[in-house]
Design an enzyme around this catalytic site. Structure first.
Site, mmCIF file in Angstrom:
data_model
loop_
_atom_site.group_PDB
_atom_site.id
_atom_site.type_symbol
_atom_site.label_atom_id
_atom_site.label_comp_id
_atom_site.label_asym_id
_atom_site.label_seq_id
_atom_site.Cartn_x
_atom_site.Cartn_y
_atom_site.Cartn_z
ATOM 1 N N ASP A 287 0.812 -1.217 0.000
ATOM 2 C CA ASP A 287 0.000 0.000 0.000
ATOM 3 C C ASP A 287 0.848 1.272 0.000
ATOM 4 O O ASP A 287 2.065 1.226 0.204
ATOM 5 C CB ASP A 287 -0.960 -0.004 1.208
ATOM 6 C CG ASP A 287 -0.290 -0.449 2.510
ATOM 7 O OD1 ASP A 287 0.949 -0.419 2.585
ATOM 8 O OD2 ASP A 287 -1.000 -0.804 3.461
ATOM 9 N N ASN B 264 -7.679 -3.446 14.113
ATOM 10 C CA ASN B 264 -9.067 -3.805 13.770
ATOM 11 C C ASN B 264 -9.106 -4.965 12.779
ATOM 12 O O ASN B 264 -10.124 -5.218 12.154
ATOM 13 C CB ASN B 264 -9.811 -2.583 13.209
ATOM 14 C CG ASN B 264 -9.108 -1.998 11.989
ATOM 15 O OD1 ASN B 264 -8.143 -2.566 11.489
ATOM 16 N ND2 ASN B 264 -9.603 -0.874 11.504
ATOM 17 N N HIS C 284 -7.205 -5.164 10.045
ATOM 18 C CA HIS C 284 -6.908 -4.827 8.651
ATOM 19 C C HIS C 284 -5.584 -5.428 8.201
ATOM 20 O O HIS C 284 -4.675 -5.634 8.998
ATOM 21 C CB HIS C 284 -7.004 -3.316 8.382
ATOM 22 C CG HIS C 284 -5.891 -2.467 8.881
ATOM 23 N ND1 HIS C 284 -6.103 -1.305 9.585
ATOM 24 C CD2 HIS C 284 -4.548 -2.569 8.767
ATOM 25 C CE1 HIS C 284 -4.949 -0.741 9.870
ATOM 26 N NE2 HIS C 284 -3.991 -1.496 9.386
ATOM 27 N N GLU D 70 -9.718 -2.288 5.267
ATOM 28 C CA GLU D 70 -10.386 -2.052 6.539
ATOM 29 C C GLU D 70 -11.604 -2.970 6.687
ATOM 30 O O GLU D 70 -12.101 -3.515 5.696
ATOM 31 C CB GLU D 70 -10.837 -0.589 6.602
ATOM 32 C CG GLU D 70 -9.692 0.426 6.502
ATOM 33 C CD GLU D 70 -8.952 0.634 7.812
ATOM 34 O OE1 GLU D 70 -8.932 -0.287 8.656
ATOM 35 O OE2 GLU D 70 -8.375 1.716 7.998
HETATM 36 C C1 GLP Z 1 -0.611 0.177 8.724
HETATM 37 C C2 GLP Z 1 -0.210 -0.561 7.435
HETATM 38 C C3 GLP Z 1 -0.432 -2.047 7.563
HETATM 39 C C4 GLP Z 1 0.186 -2.531 8.853
HETATM 40 C C5 GLP Z 1 -0.530 -1.910 10.021
HETATM 41 C C6 GLP Z 1 -0.040 -2.385 11.382
HETATM 42 O O1 GLP Z 1 -1.941 0.554 8.737
HETATM 43 N N1 GLP Z 1 -0.901 -0.101 6.272
HETATM 44 O O2 GLP Z 1 0.114 -2.701 6.442
HETATM 45 O O3 GLP Z 1 0.110 -3.928 8.935
HETATM 46 O O4 GLP Z 1 -0.346 -0.506 9.916
HETATM 47 O O5 GLP Z 1 1.112 -1.695 11.710
HETATM 48 P P1 GLP Z 1 2.035 -1.989 12.949
HETATM 49 O O6 GLP Z 1 2.909 -3.110 12.541
HETATM 50 O O7 GLP Z 1 2.793 -0.711 13.141
HETATM 51 O O8 GLP Z 1 1.146 -2.307 14.091
#
Ligand code: GLP
Length: 247
Positions: free
Chosen positions: A69, A138, A140, A145
């Site tokens: 992304d 959540n 995702h 989402e």
């Molecule tokens: C962001 C990214 C995701 C990632 C998520 C969790 O929203 N777009 O790809 O998995 O955060 O991030 P973290 O590893 O910092 O908890």
């Protein structure tokens, strides 16, 4: 059908285990396509890969990468863009050929065009050999989402309040967090040959349990991974603390 959960002692152990799996992929197929992720969880794995590269144990020269992304509206040289993140954590520190590293184009204003072009890139590469994923609070994955239809490919999303708040820590203030992003869809993610999910910390314990031991539902996007044929989850003890008796 293979679904494994590896319990890591702590974040360092998790990072080493995840890096081991990624490096096995690169060694077994030097010209593989790696699907990469941002967020804080994979940082340790990238650091470990860079260390092994510096020791001469890994060669990324034939690897192609596609990221999950990118924020809509952030240029590559913005420190919060995912391109910047990847460059800082991996690309600039290894011999990856930068012309073979792909992320959605955050500066393409036409969302249809941005998404169509990214889908074409992924298809032209013949699919992803190993897709790395983090897990949002959540449920995702990428920026898919809750509520997202499982059959989507790359698309433009409106980020939820919760995701904006969670990602705020990387920005000066909440108003600086982009409200939209381009993300690979669930269908794109599910078509990867192998999937590796990294999950760390007690705050992820409830969602880890729901995603992998609850029912498969668009309300928890990561739950679809239960239906993929080859998933490895590497999680630390804290993230697995709600899964006692299950793992
Ligand atoms: C962001 C990214 C995701 C990632 C998520 C969790 O929203 N777009 O790809 O998995 O955060 O991030 P973290 O590893 O910092 O908890």
């Amino acid at each position: 059908m293979s679904f494994r959960i590896y319990k890591a002692k702590d974040y360092n152990d998790l990072s080493r285990k995840a890096a081991n799996i990624i490096s096995a992929q690169v060694i077994m197929k030097p010209n593989c396509v790696l699907g990469l992720a941002t967020g804080s969880t994979p940082i340790g794995a990238y650091r470990q890969l860079v260390e092994w590269y510096n020791k001469g144990d890994l060669d990324f020269s034939e690897v192609t990468t596609v990221n999950l992304d990118e924020y809509r509206g952030l240029p590559r040289d913005n420190e919060q863009s995912y391109y910047y993140f990847m460059n800082e954590n991996l690309f600039s520190k290894t011999n990856i050929d930068k012309s073979r590293t792909f992320l959605p184009d955050g500066m393409e204003e036409d969302p249809d065009k941005a998404c169509r072009e990214y889908n074409q890139i992924i298809h032209s590469l013949g699919g992803v050999d190993l897709q790395l994923l983090g897990l949002g609070h959540n449920g995702h994955i990428g920026f898919n989402e809750p509520g997202i239809a499982f059959e989507t490919e790359t698309h433009c999303v409106n980020l939820t309040e919760r995701t904006i708040k969670a990602n705020m820590r990387f920005f000066l203030s909440e108003k600086d967090v982009p409200r939209q992003a381009y993300t690979m869809g669930i269908k794109t993610i599910m078509s990867a040959h192998k999937i590796l999910v990294v999950v760390s910390g007690e705050d992820k314990a409830p969602i880890l349990r729901e995603a992998f031991f609850g029912s498969v539902t668009p309300a928890v996007p990561a739950s679809i991974l239960q239906l993929h044929g080859d998933v490895t989850v590497v999680a630390d003890e804290a993230a697995l603390s709600a899964c006692e008796g299950l793992v």
